[in-house]
Design a protein around this motif. Structure first.
Motif, PDB file in Angstrom:
ATOM      1  N   LEU A 114     -23.981  13.422  33.609  1.00 22.51           N
ATOM      2  CA  LEU A 114     -23.252  12.990  32.343  1.00 22.51           C
ATOM      3  C   LEU A 114     -24.343  12.023  31.479  1.00 22.51           C
ATOM      4  N   MET A 122     -18.189  12.952  25.451  1.00 20.80           N
ATOM      5  CA  MET A 122     -18.200  13.273  26.867  1.00 20.80           C
ATOM      6  C   MET A 122     -16.976  13.098  27.652  1.00 20.80           C
ATOM      7  N   PHE A 168     -17.333   8.286  24.920  1.00 24.40           N
ATOM      8  CA  PHE A 168     -16.785   8.681  26.626  1.00 24.40           C
ATOM      9  C   PHE A 168     -15.318   8.689  26.659  1.00 24.40           C
ATOM     10  N   ALA A 199     -26.029  12.823  28.041  1.00 21.07           N
ATOM     11  CA  ALA A 199     -25.858  11.582  26.998  1.00 21.07           C
ATOM     12  C   ALA A 199     -27.077  10.921  26.421  1.00 21.07           C
ATOM     13  N   VAL A 235     -15.277  12.851  30.649  1.00 21.03           N
ATOM     14  CA  VAL A 235     -15.483  12.330  31.916  1.00 21.03           C
ATOM     15  C   VAL A 235     -14.235  12.885  33.076  1.00 21.03           C
ATOM     16  N   CYS A 263     -20.254   4.756  33.197  1.00 20.68           N
ATOM     17  CA  CYS A 263     -21.213   5.674  32.370  1.00 20.68           C
ATOM     18  C   CYS A 263     -21.422   4.617  31.059  1.00 20.68           C
ATOM     19  N   THR A 309     -15.865   6.651  33.639  1.00 20.07           N
ATOM     20  CA  THR A 309     -16.001   6.526  32.286  1.00 20.07           C
ATOM     21  C   THR A 309     -16.752   5.226  31.882  1.00 20.07           C
TER      22      THR A 309
END
Length: 200
Positions: A39, A28, A57, A43, A30, A70, A67
């Motif tokens: 996001l 992912m 991430f 995920a 970011v 998340c 980041t």
């Protein structure tokens, strides 16, 4: 630089700093303008619906904080995730275009190399090597009951924080007004009228 406008930013490609990753691992990326909800939806779908065992991430510069946010949401929602965090620097290439070029020459572009902090976080359902740098074990699961009570504690503490300090200054103001008003009233009748309000 006032005549220059940034036209594009490219990120230097670098290999992920984790050994032995499965070839289909989801990364992912970011960005500063990424929406956390989008996001997280993607995920969570990868981990819950598609059964991925690991997810990464990554973000750099101003996206580092997003980041980490998340990752913390993911750990709270899924629980039992092993984590390895790697911090490094990445090179960004910024291309700036001259908005006011000289008539005799071509438009001048500048390329700026920027070193920015970058973070890469691996979350895994499977155990990871606890001896590697940046390893964090899964947080202990307390169960739903304690999570609810924690949420209640948070909400009650926030109401305590908001509601309790407000009345005392109000009461102090009222009593100060009474002290000012009492000498002015000849028979104290004004003070009698104000007392019920004071008790409320």
């Amino acid at each position: 630089m006032e005549n220059f406008r940034k036209v594009r930013t490219t990120e230097e490609e670098s290999p992920l700093p984790f050994p032995d990753l499965p070839p289909d691992v989801v990364e992912m990326k970011v960005k500063e303008g990424s929406k956390i909800r989008n996001l997280m939806n993607f995920a969570m779908a990868q981990m819950e619906l598609k059964g991925s065992r690991q997810i990464i991430f990554s973000g750099c510069g101003r996206a580092v904080t997003k980041t980490i946010t998340c990752v913390e949401i993911m750990k709270r929602k899924l629980g039992g995730l092993h984590q390895v965090t790697k911090v490094r620097y990445k090179t960004l290439l910024e291309v700036w275009e001259n908005q006011d070029p000289l008539p005799s020459g071509p438009a001048q572009n500048l390329t700026v190399h920027k070193n920015v902090p970058s973070i890469c976080i691996l979350l895994s359902r499977d155990p990871l090597d606890p001896n590697q740098t940046g390893y964090q074990p899964p947080e202990p699961c307390h169960g739903l009951g304690t999570q609810l009570s924690e949420a209640e504690d948070i909400s009650s503490s926030s109401t305590k924080g908001l509601k309790r300090p407000l009345p005392p200054p109000h009461e102090e103001l009222l009593t100060k007004k009474f002290q000012v008003q009492v000498p002015d009233s000849p028979r104290g009748s004004g003070n009698m009228d104000c007392q019920p309000e004071c008790h409320h």
